[in-house]
Each structure stands twice: as structure tokens, then as C-alpha cells.
Design an enzyme around this catalytic site. Structure first.
Site, PDB file in Angstrom:
ATOM      1  N   THR A   1       0.836  -1.215   0.000  1.00 26.86           N
ATOM      2  CA  THR A   1       0.000   0.000   0.000  1.00 26.86           C
ATOM      3  C   THR A   1       0.872   1.267   0.000  1.00 26.86           C
ATOM      4  O   THR A   1       2.083   1.198   0.237  1.00 26.86           O
ATOM      5  CB  THR A   1      -0.892   0.068   1.273  1.00 26.86           C
ATOM      6  OG1 THR A   1      -0.030   0.188   2.425  1.00 26.86           O
ATOM      7  CG2 THR A   1      -1.766  -1.158   1.421  1.00 26.86           C
ATOM      8  N   GLY A   2       0.236   2.380  -0.240  1.00 29.62           N
ATOM      9  CA  GLY A   2       0.825   3.698  -0.013  1.00 29.62           C
ATOM     10  C   GLY A   2       2.181   3.913  -0.668  1.00 29.62           C
ATOM     11  O   GLY A   2       2.419   3.556  -1.828  1.00 29.62           O
TER      12      GLY A   2
ATOM     13  N   TYR B   1       9.673  14.333  12.257  1.00 29.35           N
ATOM     14  CA  TYR B   1       9.530  14.475  13.718  1.00 29.35           C
ATOM     15  C   TYR B   1      10.369  13.450  14.474  1.00 29.35           C
ATOM     16  O   TYR B   1      10.317  13.393  15.701  1.00 29.35           O
ATOM     17  CB  TYR B   1       8.060  14.524  14.166  1.00 29.35           C
ATOM     18  CG  TYR B   1       7.172  13.341  13.849  1.00 29.35           C
ATOM     19  CD1 TYR B   1       7.441  12.067  14.314  1.00 29.35           C
ATOM     20  CD2 TYR B   1       5.989  13.534  13.125  1.00 29.35           C
ATOM     21  CE1 TYR B   1       6.601  11.000  14.062  1.00 29.35           C
ATOM     22  CE2 TYR B   1       5.133  12.478  12.854  1.00 29.35           C
ATOM     23  CZ  TYR B   1       5.442  11.209  13.329  1.00 29.35           C
ATOM     24  OH  TYR B   1       4.604  10.153  13.066  1.00 29.35           O
TER      25      TYR B   1
END
Ligand code: HXC
Ligand code: NAP
Length: 286
Positions: free
Chosen positions: A19-20, A150
Site C-alpha cells: 500500500t501507499g 519528527y
């Protein structure tokens, strides 16, 4: 964009490849001539992706079910890849789990789950593949970890993910030095916002995507396009990046630096306001 055939003869395993962004990297690698193994927990999703990518690119895609949290699964993954292709040259640690939540609402199990997928999953795959390469005395191998920006700034509301991605970054830089002697390069990509159903449904559910338009956070004024990240990944797993080791390449349109620079909020001022400000500042006499 790499030149055609740039990855010919190479076999690359992509965790989270069904996916993705994992899927987009798989497609790019296949188009450049690599053989690819895509792996995650859901074999039906992997098979459908393998079928679609195989038809679209004419390349060879092996779908293998593996929960990266489980060492035995990862060992079995490596064996299946070796049986199918006889070799493996690259590992892309893309699999991840994440969701937004105030930290005080989380259980210890929630932390364990995210750290288990992101950090221990990356550790398990890297360790299994690295041990194999070192034992075989094979050189010219690459590990590419997908982290986030992050990982070094930290971020509220995704704290288990931030802790885990920081660990992935430490792993990247540590092994880049320790395993260089074995011909294993270790690098990372830190993406900014790249819309995928997996990330957006868990990080920007409901109308949050409209309330907090990610494109507005980015100096370039837009989110990332998958081919931009996939092309970068193809370069980093290819021999053309042979002298890049221990690097984390940020691909975020300048997003994290905008948040970091103390006066970057002044980008909201227009030219008229700047005229007035200049008069005020030049008029200061003391
Ligand atoms: C609070 C939650 C929660 C939520 C789960 N938990 N969702 N707690 N708020 N929204 C808690 C559960 O209650 C449980 O703890 C523990 O977490 C494990 O949950 P399970 O559902 O049992 O885990 P599992 O079935 O393994 O599923 C893992 C998952 C799921 C991470 C929760 O979302 C998943 O499968 N994700 C994979 C794909 C993914 O996350 N993609 C996004 C990557 S994006 P208790 O104590 O109740 O048992 C990304 C982008 C980074 O990383 C940067 C973007 C800009
Ligand atoms: P995604 O489509 O949800 O990808 C996550 C993948 O991880 C899924 O294919 C999932 O498949 C797999 N996975 C989850 N748990 C697993 C486990 N225990 N074992 C094996 N595989 C597992 O999300 P994405 O946006 O493409 O994210 C891809 C990577 O990019 C992640 O590392 C993410 O942190 C990073 N990233 C994304 C963005 C962004 O904006 N999209 C930004 C920064 C970083 P299964 O459910 O089948 O297991």
C-alpha cells in the site's frame, strides 16, 4: 528519474509494500528493472498489488505475508526471498503503524504496538538481512529506512511514532558506520506529507484534512507526489548512490524548517505591511 535498467539484476524487499508509499516505491523499482518482494500482514492486499504491478510494469513481484514484529516471520521472509530469487540486495523498511491521540489517553500496549511495528520491525528485518549478508560475505547491499521529520523535532499527539522513528534514525546512523566494513550502506528518507489512505485515515480522520490543510504547512505550498519519493528511494537503493551512507534525506518541501525558524511566521505579512514595518524599524532612534 534514474536511467532505464538502473536496478537490473537487483532484488529488493519492501516491508509495507502492498500500500501507499511502499507500493509506489515497488512500482518505481520494477520499472527500473529490479525484482521486488512486497511484504506486510495482509496477504490478500499484497497479492492484489503484486498482480497489478506485475501487469503494469512487466516485472517480477513476490508477495509474502510477514508481521515484522515477529522474528520467526522475518526469518521465513528472508528464506522465501532467497528461494524465489537466489539473492537479495536491498531492504526498504517502510512498514509502520500510527494514529493520533493525546498521550495521556494511550495504554502501555498502544506504545508497545507502535514501537513494535516501527522500531522493532525495522530492527528485526535489518538484523535478519544484515546477518545473512555478513555471513555470506556479500557486498554492495543497502538498507533504506523510511522515517519522518519528527524523528528529530518530536511531535505531540503521535508520541509512540515519534519515539520509534527517532530510534530508527539512531539505528540508521549507527549501522552506517558499524556495517560499512561489510559493504552494507544504511540510509533513510524523512518524508513530509504525502497523502496515502493509510496515513490520512489515521492522522487526519473526518474533516481534519480540511481543517488542517497539510499543504499550507509547506513552503512550496503543496503536498508531496509519490513519484518524487519513489525516485529518491530508487537512487538510494541503487549503486549510483554508492558513496552515500548514514544520510537521512528530507523530502518535505521545506515543511519542518518552516516550523523551526523562529520568524518564519512573518511569511503571513503582505508588502504593504512590510512598508509600514520598515518605517517603524528605521524610525527607532535609541
Ligand atoms: C488510542 C489506540 C488507538 C487509538 C489503537 N489503540 N488505536 N489507542 N487511540 N486511535 C490501542 C488499542 O486500544 C490497543 O491497546 C493497542 O493500541 C493496539 O491496538 P490494536 O488495534 O490491537 O493493534 P493492531 O491490530 O496491531 O493494529 C495496529 C494499529 C493499526 C497501528 C493500531 O492502526 C494499523 O494496523 N496500522 C497500520 C497502518 C498505519 O498505521 N499506517 C499509517 C502509517 S503513517 P489496548 O491497551 O486497548 O489493548 C505514518 C506517517 C508519519 O507513520 C508522518 C505523517 C506526516
Ligand atoms: P500505509 O499505506 O498505511 O503503509 C504502512 C504499511 O505498513 C502497510 O502496508 C501495512 O500493511 C504495513 N504494516 C503495518 N503493520 C505491519 C506489521 N506489523 N508487519 C508488516 N507490515 C505492517 O502508510 P504510508 O503513508 O504509505 O506510510 C509508509 C511509510 O512512510 C511509513 O514508514 C510512514 O511512517 C512513512 N511516512 C509517511 C508519511 C506520509 O505522509 N504518508 C510521512 C512521513 C513518513 P498491513 O496492514 O498489510 O500489515
Amino acid at each position: 528519474m534514474m536511467r532505464p535498467g538502473a536496478l537490473e539484476g537487483r532484488t529488493i524487499v519492501i516491508t509495507g509494500g502492498g500500500t501507499g508509499l511502499g507500493r509506489s516505491m515497488a512500482e518505481a523499482f520494477l520499472r527500473l528493472g529490479a525484482k521486488v518482494c512486497i511484504t506486510s500482514r495482509k496477504i490478500d492486499v499484497l497479492r492484489a498489488t503484486a498482480d497489478e504491478l506485475g501487469k503494469a510494469t512487466g516485472g517480477t513481484v513476490l508477495p509474502v505475508a510477514c508481521d515484522v514484529r515477529r522474528w520467526q516471520d522475518v526469518e521465513a521472509l528472508l528464506q522465501q526471498v532467497l528461494e524465489a530469487f537466489g539473492r537479495v540486495d536491498g531492504l526498504v523498511n517502510d512498514a509502520a503503524g500510527n494514529f493520533i491521540s493525546p498521550t495521556e489517553r494511550l495504554s502501555s500496549k498502544a506504545f508497545e504496538t507502535i514501537i513494535g511495528i516501527v522500531l522493532m520491525g525495522t530492527v528485526n528485518c535489518t538484523l535478519a538481512f544484515g546477518k545473512h549478508w555478513i555471513k555470506q560475505g556479500e557486498k554492495d547491499k543497502t538498507v533504506l529506512n523510511i522515517t519522518t521529520t519528527y524523528a528529530w523535532t518530536g511531535s505531540g499527539y503521535v508520541v509512540p511514532s515519534a519515539c520509534a522513528k527517532a530510534g530508527v534514525l539512531a539505528l540508521t546512523r549507527s549501522l552506517a558506520v558499524e556495517w560499512a566494513r561489510y559493504g552494507i550502506r544504511t540510509n533513510a528518507i524523512a518524508p513530509g506529507p504525502f497523502p496515502t489512505p493509510g496515513a490520512w485515515q489515521r492522522l487526519l480522520p473526518g474533516d481534519l484534512a480540511e481543517q488542517f490543510d497539510m499543504a499550507k504547512r509547506v513552503p512550496l505550498g503543496r503536498v508531496g507526489e509519490h513519484h518524487e519519493l519513489a525516485d529518491l528511494a530508487a537512487y538510494l537503493v541503487s549503486p549510483f548512490s554508492g558513496y552515500i551512507n548514514g544520510e537521512v534525506v528530507t523530502i518535505d518541501g521545506g515543511e519542518w524548517l518552516k516550523g523551526a525558524g523562529q520568524f518564519n511566521m512573518l511569511g503571513a505579512l503582505d508588502a504593504g505591511m512590510w512598508d509600514a514595518i520598515e518605517r517603524m524599524v528605521r524610525g527607532v532612534k535609541n
